[in-house]
Scaffold this motif. Sequence first.
Motif, PDB file in Angstrom:
ATOM      1  N   ALA A  50       8.812  46.744  35.992  1.00 21.90           N
ATOM      2  CA  ALA A  50       7.814  46.162  35.090  1.00 21.90           C
ATOM      3  C   ALA A  50       6.404  46.388  35.613  1.00 21.90           C
ATOM      4  O   ALA A  50       5.458  46.561  34.839  1.00 21.90           O
ATOM      5  N   ILE A  51       6.260  46.413  36.947  1.00 24.32           N
ATOM      6  CA  ILE A  51       4.942  46.621  37.548  1.00 24.32           C
ATOM      7  C   ILE A  51       4.552  48.099  37.531  1.00 24.32           C
ATOM      8  O   ILE A  51       3.436  48.466  37.138  1.00 24.32           O
ATOM      9  N   VAL A  52       5.480  48.955  37.958  1.00 23.78           N
ATOM     10  CA  VAL A  52       5.180  50.380  38.084  1.00 23.78           C
ATOM     11  C   VAL A  52       5.104  51.051  36.723  1.00 23.78           C
ATOM     12  O   VAL A  52       4.298  51.960  36.505  1.00 23.78           O
ATOM     13  N   PHE A  53       5.934  50.603  35.794  1.00 21.11           N
ATOM     14  CA  PHE A  53       5.964  51.174  34.451  1.00 21.11           C
ATOM     15  C   PHE A  53       5.716  50.062  33.424  1.00 21.11           C
ATOM     16  O   PHE A  53       6.653  49.593  32.773  1.00 21.11           O
ATOM     17  N   PRO A  54       4.491  49.631  33.269  1.00 26.50           N
ATOM     18  CA  PRO A  54       4.201  48.493  32.392  1.00 26.50           C
ATOM     19  C   PRO A  54       4.523  48.750  30.926  1.00 26.50           C
ATOM     20  O   PRO A  54       4.677  47.799  30.156  1.00 26.50           O
ATOM     21  N   SER A  55       4.640  50.019  30.527  1.00 25.15           N
ATOM     22  CA  SER A  55       4.971  50.304  29.126  1.00 25.15           C
ATOM     23  C   SER A  55       6.472  50.260  28.867  1.00 25.15           C
ATOM     24  O   SER A  55       6.914  50.410  27.730  1.00 25.15           O
ATOM     25  N   SER A  56       7.268  50.091  29.926  1.00 26.97           N
ATOM     26  CA  SER A  56       8.716  50.024  29.738  1.00 26.97           C
ATOM     27  C   SER A  56       9.101  48.717  29.063  1.00 26.97           C
ATOM     28  O   SER A  56       8.329  47.757  29.032  1.00 26.97           O
ATOM     29  N   SER A  57      10.311  48.683  28.531  1.00 22.91           N
ATOM     30  CA  SER A  57      10.766  47.511  27.794  1.00 22.91           C
ATOM     31  C   SER A  57      11.428  46.508  28.738  1.00 22.91           C
ATOM     32  O   SER A  57      12.586  46.668  29.116  1.00 22.91           O
ATOM     33  N   LEU A  58      10.693  45.481  29.115  1.00 19.14           N
ATOM     34  CA  LEU A  58      11.263  44.442  29.969  1.00 19.14           C
ATOM     35  C   LEU A  58      12.439  43.769  29.279  1.00 19.14           C
ATOM     36  O   LEU A  58      13.457  43.458  29.910  1.00 19.14           O
ATOM     37  N   LEU A  59      12.316  43.546  27.972  1.00 17.04           N
ATOM     38  CA  LEU A  59      13.414  42.928  27.232  1.00 17.04           C
ATOM     39  C   LEU A  59      14.672  43.789  27.306  1.00 17.04           C
ATOM     40  O   LEU A  59      15.770  43.277  27.527  1.00 17.04           O
ATOM     41  N   GLY A  60      14.517  45.094  27.135  1.00 20.27           N
ATOM     42  CA  GLY A  60      15.676  45.983  27.226  1.00 20.27           C
ATOM     43  C   GLY A  60      16.329  45.933  28.584  1.00 20.27           C
ATOM     44  O   GLY A  60      17.563  45.937  28.705  1.00 20.27           O
ATOM     45  N   HIS A  61      15.508  45.879  29.635  1.00 24.49           N
ATOM     46  CA  HIS A  61      16.050  45.796  30.984  1.00 24.49           C
ATOM     47  C   HIS A  61      16.790  44.481  31.209  1.00 24.49           C
ATOM     48  O   HIS A  61      17.869  44.448  31.798  1.00 24.49           O
ATOM     49  N   VAL A  62      16.196  43.388  30.742  1.00 20.92           N
ATOM     50  CA  VAL A  62      16.826  42.073  30.907  1.00 20.92           C
ATOM     51  C   VAL A  62      18.160  42.021  30.163  1.00 20.92           C
ATOM     52  O   VAL A  62      19.163  41.515  30.685  1.00 20.92           O
ATOM     53  N   LEU A  63      18.197  42.553  28.960  1.00 20.80           N
ATOM     54  CA  LEU A  63      19.453  42.562  28.206  1.00 20.80           C
ATOM     55  C   LEU A  63      20.503  43.419  28.904  1.00 20.80           C
ATOM     56  O   LEU A  63      21.685  43.072  28.923  1.00 20.80           O
ATOM     57  N   GLY A  64      20.067  44.538  29.488  1.00 20.95           N
ATOM     58  CA  GLY A  64      20.995  45.348  30.266  1.00 20.95           C
ATOM     59  C   GLY A  64      21.579  44.557  31.420  1.00 20.95           C
ATOM     60  O   GLY A  64      22.789  44.611  31.687  1.00 20.95           O
ATOM     61  N   LEU A  65      20.722  43.816  32.132  1.00 22.77           N
ATOM     62  CA  LEU A  65      21.193  42.964  33.224  1.00 22.77           C
ATOM     63  C   LEU A  65      22.206  41.934  32.738  1.00 22.77           C
ATOM     64  O   LEU A  65      23.261  41.737  33.350  1.00 22.77           O
ATOM     65  N   LEU A  66      21.885  41.271  31.640  1.00 25.91           N
ATOM     66  CA  LEU A  66      22.768  40.214  31.135  1.00 25.91           C
ATOM     67  C   LEU A  66      24.135  40.768  30.751  1.00 25.91           C
ATOM     68  O   LEU A  66      25.169  40.141  31.012  1.00 25.91           O
ATOM     69  N   VAL A  67      24.157  41.932  30.137  1.00 21.56           N
ATOM     70  CA  VAL A  67      25.436  42.561  29.788  1.00 21.56           C
ATOM     71  C   VAL A  67      26.216  42.895  31.062  1.00 21.56           C
ATOM     72  O   VAL A  67      27.428  42.677  31.140  1.00 21.56           O
ATOM     73  N   GLY A  68      25.515  43.404  32.072  1.00 19.97           N
ATOM     74  CA  GLY A  68      26.185  43.728  33.329  1.00 19.97           C
ATOM     75  C   GLY A  68      26.757  42.509  34.026  1.00 19.97           C
ATOM     76  O   GLY A  68      27.881  42.537  34.540  1.00 19.97           O
ATOM     77  N   TYR A  69      25.988  41.426  34.060  1.00 17.53           N
ATOM     78  CA  TYR A  69      26.504  40.187  34.660  1.00 17.53           C
ATOM     79  C   TYR A  69      27.699  39.660  33.875  1.00 17.53           C
ATOM     80  O   TYR A  69      28.699  39.216  34.459  1.00 17.53           O
ATOM     81  N   ALA A  70      27.598  39.688  32.549  1.00 18.01           N
ATOM     82  CA  ALA A  70      28.710  39.211  31.723  1.00 18.01           C
ATOM     83  C   ALA A  70      29.965  40.031  31.978  1.00 18.01           C
ATOM     84  O   ALA A  70      31.084  39.494  32.048  1.00 18.01           O
ATOM     85  N   TYR A  71      29.779  41.342  32.130  1.00 24.28           N
ATOM     86  CA  TYR A  71      30.923  42.217  32.423  1.00 24.28           C
ATOM     87  C   TYR A  71      31.503  41.897  33.799  1.00 24.28           C
ATOM     88  O   TYR A  71      32.718  41.763  33.964  1.00 24.28           O
ATOM     89  N   GLY A  72      30.634  41.755  34.794  1.00 29.34           N
ATOM     90  CA  GLY A  72      31.108  41.460  36.136  1.00 29.34           C
ATOM     91  C   GLY A  72      31.859  40.143  36.216  1.00 29.34           C
ATOM     92  O   GLY A  72      32.834  40.015  36.959  1.00 29.34           O
ATOM     93  N   MET A  73      31.414  39.155  35.447  1.00 26.88           N
ATOM     94  CA  MET A  73      32.067  37.844  35.448  1.00 26.88           C
ATOM     95  C   MET A  73      33.338  37.813  34.607  1.00 26.88           C
ATOM     96  O   MET A  73      34.075  36.830  34.636  1.00 26.88           O
ATOM     97  N   GLY A  74      33.560  38.863  33.829  1.00 28.50           N
ATOM     98  CA  GLY A  74      34.762  38.927  33.014  1.00 28.50           C
ATOM     99  C   GLY A  74      34.657  38.311  31.645  1.00 28.50           C
ATOM    100  O   GLY A  74      35.646  38.230  30.920  1.00 28.50           O
ATOM    101  N   TYR A  75      33.433  37.885  31.254  1.00 29.16           N
ATOM    102  CA  TYR A  75      33.277  37.197  29.980  1.00 29.16           C
ATOM    103  C   TYR A  75      33.468  38.114  28.774  1.00 29.16           C
ATOM    104  O   TYR A  75      33.784  37.626  27.680  1.00 29.16           O
TER     105      TYR A  75
END
Length: 271
Positions: free
Chosen positions: A174-199
């Motif tokens: 978010a700092i180095v690439f301020p034009s990137s989509s923080l929301l997209g990154h956060v959603l990617g993280l949430l999907v990964g955590y959900a997958y890791g937890m087995g949900y």
Amino acid sequence: MVAVDVKEIGAKALHLAKSKPPALTTGMIVFLAFLYFGDTSGRWRDANVLNRDALLELEIGRISMYPLFHLSFLHLLVNLVSFIPLLGMYESVHGTVRTGIVLNVTAVLAGIAYCIIMIILGSDTAVAGASGWVFTWLAYFAWKQHEVNPKITLAGRIPMLTWATPLIPLVLSAIVFPSSSLLGHVLGLLVGYAYGMGYINFLIEPSTNVVEWIESKITPVIAILSYIVTWVTEVEARQLRTQSVGNILPISQPGSSIAASNGPGHVLGSE
């Protein structure tokens, strides 16, 4: 589940691909590069970027294909450098066909969530690029490693919960690439955590019989590709998965320094 040595699992996975790279991971490099360099007019990209209309108009292709298209060469390069090592580790443990299925499902889950949020906010911001996948896999591996080693130390002195390590590249990107989509990154993280937890296993994990059936239908393709890449079959992958709790994440045991850095997963580009 009984915890096992993550390094041992990693060594077995690397043994599968020691002479040739994993098939899907190799194909992803070629395919992403082809889509970028072959799309000189930007027509393919424009037809596949993700915005709220993709869900409103039920354009399933866009909801699943948006990670494959990049907005610039730097966008492509950084995502390849960030994503390919993670994908290769995952494929070597989980199998080639299964990895393809999981890639598609995780993209769709994050894509639908993004569209819903854009509809609620009344925004038409479009995104594309593979960094959503980067953060999905960072979160997945971090959670699996957390199950084995709940805490690590950064630089030998800063304690941190293992599951939280992907927050570092999230902030950096978010700092180095301020034009990137923080929301997209956060959603990617949430999907990964959900997958890791087995949900979301009921959505994301096909049965081993389904995967073996798919492999049986493409046996000639597997035979040809096996001359140049490593096709990780379901049988090979199942043997690794049954032994693996932590999978592969290049981080330290508690009390030691990080052995390797999880590089930033830049950039889910925005327009």
